[in-house]
Design an enzyme around this catalytic site. Structure first.
Site, PDB file in Angstrom:
ATOM      1  N   LEU A  15      -8.154  44.645 -31.837  1.00 27.50           N
ATOM      2  CA  LEU A  15      -6.697  44.531 -31.926  1.00 27.50           C
ATOM      3  C   LEU A  15      -6.011  45.843 -31.545  1.00 27.50           C
ATOM      4  CD1 LEU A  15      -6.299  42.412 -35.207  1.00 27.50           C
ATOM      5  CD2 LEU A  15      -6.435  41.648 -32.831  1.00 27.50           C
ATOM      6  N   ASP A  34      -9.690  57.118 -32.116  1.00 31.08           N
ATOM      7  CA  ASP A  34     -10.771  56.279 -32.673  1.00 31.08           C
ATOM      8  C   ASP A  34     -11.937  57.174 -33.060  1.00 31.08           C
ATOM      9  OD1 ASP A  34     -11.277  52.973 -32.346  1.00 31.08           O
ATOM     10  OD2 ASP A  34     -13.094  54.174 -32.675  1.00 31.08           O
ATOM     11  N   VAL A  50     -10.191  58.380 -39.558  1.00 26.91           N
ATOM     12  CA  VAL A  50      -9.024  58.309 -40.454  1.00 26.91           C
ATOM     13  C   VAL A  50      -9.377  58.609 -41.905  1.00 26.91           C
ATOM     14  CG1 VAL A  50      -7.762  56.671 -38.985  1.00 26.91           C
ATOM     15  CG2 VAL A  50      -9.208  55.798 -40.855  1.00 26.91           C
ATOM     16  N   SER A 127      -3.294  42.392 -43.552  1.00 29.36           N
ATOM     17  CA  SER A 127      -4.091  41.182 -43.285  1.00 29.36           C
ATOM     18  C   SER A 127      -3.580  40.043 -44.155  1.00 29.36           C
ATOM     19  CB  SER A 127      -5.559  41.434 -43.624  1.00 29.36           C
ATOM     20  OG  SER A 127      -6.291  40.211 -43.606  1.00 29.36           O
ATOM     21  N   TYR A 146     -12.439  44.650 -49.042  1.00 30.04           N
ATOM     22  CA  TYR A 146     -11.521  44.492 -47.909  1.00 30.04           C
ATOM     23  C   TYR A 146     -10.206  43.868 -48.356  1.00 30.04           C
ATOM     24  CZ  TYR A 146      -9.675  42.997 -43.396  1.00 30.04           C
ATOM     25  OH  TYR A 146      -8.853  42.798 -42.295  1.00 30.04           O
ATOM     26  N   LYS A 150      -6.454  45.646 -48.297  1.00 23.28           N
ATOM     27  CA  LYS A 150      -5.312  45.189 -47.493  1.00 23.28           C
ATOM     28  C   LYS A 150      -4.081  44.941 -48.375  1.00 23.28           C
ATOM     29  CE  LYS A 150      -6.981  45.654 -43.415  1.00 23.28           C
ATOM     30  NZ  LYS A 150      -6.342  46.524 -42.401  1.00 23.28           N
TER      31      LYS A 150
HETATM   32  P1  NAD Z   1     -12.722  46.049 -34.734  1.00 16.40           P
HETATM   33  O1  NAD Z   1     -13.878  46.318 -35.604  1.00 16.40           O
HETATM   34  O2  NAD Z   1     -12.899  45.269 -33.472  1.00 16.40           O
HETATM   35  O3  NAD Z   1     -12.020  47.444 -34.324  1.00 16.40           O
HETATM   36  C1  NAD Z   1     -11.775  48.437 -35.264  1.00 16.40           C
HETATM   37  C2  NAD Z   1     -11.646  49.788 -34.548  1.00 16.40           C
HETATM   38  O4  NAD Z   1     -11.402  50.771 -35.558  1.00 16.40           O
HETATM   39  C3  NAD Z   1     -12.933  50.192 -33.825  1.00 16.40           C
HETATM   40  O5  NAD Z   1     -12.607  50.714 -32.546  1.00 16.40           O
HETATM   41  C4  NAD Z   1     -13.524  51.275 -34.736  1.00 16.40           C
HETATM   42  O6  NAD Z   1     -14.278  52.264 -34.031  1.00 16.40           O
HETATM   43  C5  NAD Z   1     -12.260  51.866 -35.354  1.00 16.40           C
HETATM   44  N1  NAD Z   1     -12.520  52.527 -36.636  1.00 16.40           N
HETATM   45  C6  NAD Z   1     -13.280  52.065 -37.674  1.00 16.40           C
HETATM   46  N2  NAD Z   1     -13.321  52.984 -38.648  1.00 16.40           N
HETATM   47  C7  NAD Z   1     -12.595  54.053 -38.221  1.00 16.40           C
HETATM   48  C8  NAD Z   1     -12.280  55.316 -38.786  1.00 16.40           C
HETATM   49  N3  NAD Z   1     -12.769  55.701 -39.963  1.00 16.40           N
HETATM   50  N4  NAD Z   1     -11.483  56.146 -38.079  1.00 16.40           N
HETATM   51  C9  NAD Z   1     -11.007  55.787 -36.859  1.00 16.40           C
HETATM   52  N5  NAD Z   1     -11.299  54.611 -36.261  1.00 16.40           N
HETATM   53  C10 NAD Z   1     -12.087  53.759 -36.943  1.00 16.40           C
HETATM   54  O7  NAD Z   1     -11.648  45.361 -35.693  1.00 16.40           O
HETATM   55  P2  NAD Z   1     -10.278  44.586 -35.360  1.00 16.40           P
HETATM   56  O8  NAD Z   1     -10.492  43.156 -35.639  1.00 16.40           O
HETATM   57  O9  NAD Z   1      -9.727  45.014 -34.048  1.00 16.40           O
HETATM   58  O10 NAD Z   1      -9.389  45.158 -36.559  1.00 16.40           O
HETATM   59  C11 NAD Z   1      -8.304  46.044 -36.377  1.00 16.40           C
HETATM   60  C12 NAD Z   1      -7.433  45.982 -37.620  1.00 16.40           C
HETATM   61  O11 NAD Z   1      -6.939  44.655 -37.783  1.00 16.40           O
HETATM   62  C13 NAD Z   1      -8.189  46.317 -38.908  1.00 16.40           C
HETATM   63  O12 NAD Z   1      -7.346  47.052 -39.779  1.00 16.40           O
HETATM   64  C14 NAD Z   1      -8.469  44.944 -39.495  1.00 16.40           C
HETATM   65  O13 NAD Z   1      -8.626  44.973 -40.876  1.00 16.40           O
HETATM   66  C15 NAD Z   1      -7.207  44.212 -39.086  1.00 16.40           C
HETATM   67  N6  NAD Z   1      -7.338  42.744 -39.111  1.00 16.40           N
HETATM   68  C16 NAD Z   1      -8.178  42.101 -38.252  1.00 16.40           C
HETATM   69  C17 NAD Z   1      -8.264  40.714 -38.305  1.00 16.40           C
HETATM   70  C18 NAD Z   1      -9.154  39.932 -37.393  1.00 16.40           C
HETATM   71  O14 NAD Z   1      -9.182  38.704 -37.510  1.00 16.40           O
HETATM   72  N7  NAD Z   1      -9.851  40.530 -36.459  1.00 16.40           N
HETATM   73  C19 NAD Z   1      -7.494  40.006 -39.235  1.00 16.40           C
HETATM   74  C20 NAD Z   1      -6.660  40.699 -40.100  1.00 16.40           C
HETATM   75  C21 NAD Z   1      -6.576  42.081 -40.016  1.00 16.40           C
END
Ligand code: NAD
Length: 239
Positions: A15, A34, A50, A127, A146, A150
């Protein structure tokens, strides 16, 4: 978004990558950050963990030196841990809270002055599972850490909106429903479908469907919107 400096955390994939791409196409100057990036990849691709205060400090120094300002902070980086209430390890619980909650708070704290200087804004990624519960079963544990993290992101969004409003900084959150990214890659298809079917639209979100909502919240057109939690979820929370 023209010429706005925007920092997106967790922008290497999923995302975050899609949001960064959308905002860049809308004219923003992007800083992608990242933990998977290495030092020295350039001011537009910053290594950031982060969960580390030092890492935030280095990131802020780089943004200030290279761009001289920050207009929009998108706190997107997040991790999950698929385990139940009674089976989550102490270390895993701490790690999820450290990245998802502490990381968001530290990002806002790090850049609050910079954002206030330009009357900028923050968009956090929460989320639907911070505002409802995920289905739990033997094949799909609840991810308690998790979900708790959130809910905390949503509350940080409101608290920050209240505290920073007098400084001219707006703080909002998007609440994604189920999007097909690596975060859910370990979920069996049947479980993924079960979650998808909880949303009346009956399909997962496309990563490209999140960026336009982030853009709207970041745009001056939303100048009276702060402390809002906006579901982007195919109707999941409404149902
Ligand atoms: P993803 O795992 O595909 O991507 C997450 C990214 O964050 C990766 O590039 C990873 O390297 C980076 N990351 C992880 N820990 C980190 C840290 N400590 N410091 C810096 N970067 C870090 O996940 P996604 O699905 O793209 O999720 C992105 C956000 O959206 C998250 O906060 C997730 O909780 C939220 N979200 C996702 C969904 C879903 O359905 N995919 C739903 C609700 C919320």
């Amino acid at each position: 978004m023209k010429d706005k400096v925007v920092l997106v955390t967790g922008a290497a994939r999923g995302l975050g990558a899609a949001v960064a791409e959308h905002l860049e196409a809308a004219g923003a100057r992007l800083v992608r950050a990242d933990q998977s990036f290495s030092d020295g990849e350039g001011p537009e691709k910053v290594a950031l963990d982060v969960s580390s205060a030092d890492s935030w400090k280095r990131c802020a120094a780089s943004v200030r030196e290279e761009f001289g300002r920050l207009d929009v902070l998108v706190n997107n980086a997040g991790i999950s841990c698929r385990a139940d209430l009674l089976t989550t390890d102490d270390e895993d619980f701490d790690r999820v809270l450290r990245v998802n909650v502490w990381g968001v708070w530290r990002g806002i704290k790090t850049f609050a002055e910079d954002l206030a200087a330009v009357r900028g804004c923050v968009v956090n990624v929460g989320s639907v599972y911070g505002a409802s519960t995920a289905p739990a079963s033997r094949t799909s544990p609840s991810s308690v850490a998790y979900q708790a993290s959130k809910a905390a992101v949503h509350q940080i969004t409101r608290v920050a909106a209240v505290e920073l409003a007098p400084r001219g900084v707006r703080v909002n959150a998007v609440l994604p429903g189920v999007f097909r990214t690596a975060l859910l890659a370990d979920l069996p298809d049947a479980e993924l479908n079960r979650r998808v079917q909880r949303a009346p639209m009956g399909r997962p979100g496309e990563p490209s469907e999140l960026g336009p909502v982030v853009e709207l919240l970041a745009d001056e057109a939303a100048s009276f919107v702060t402390g809002a939690l906006i579901p982007v979820d195919g109707g999941h929370l409404a149902a």
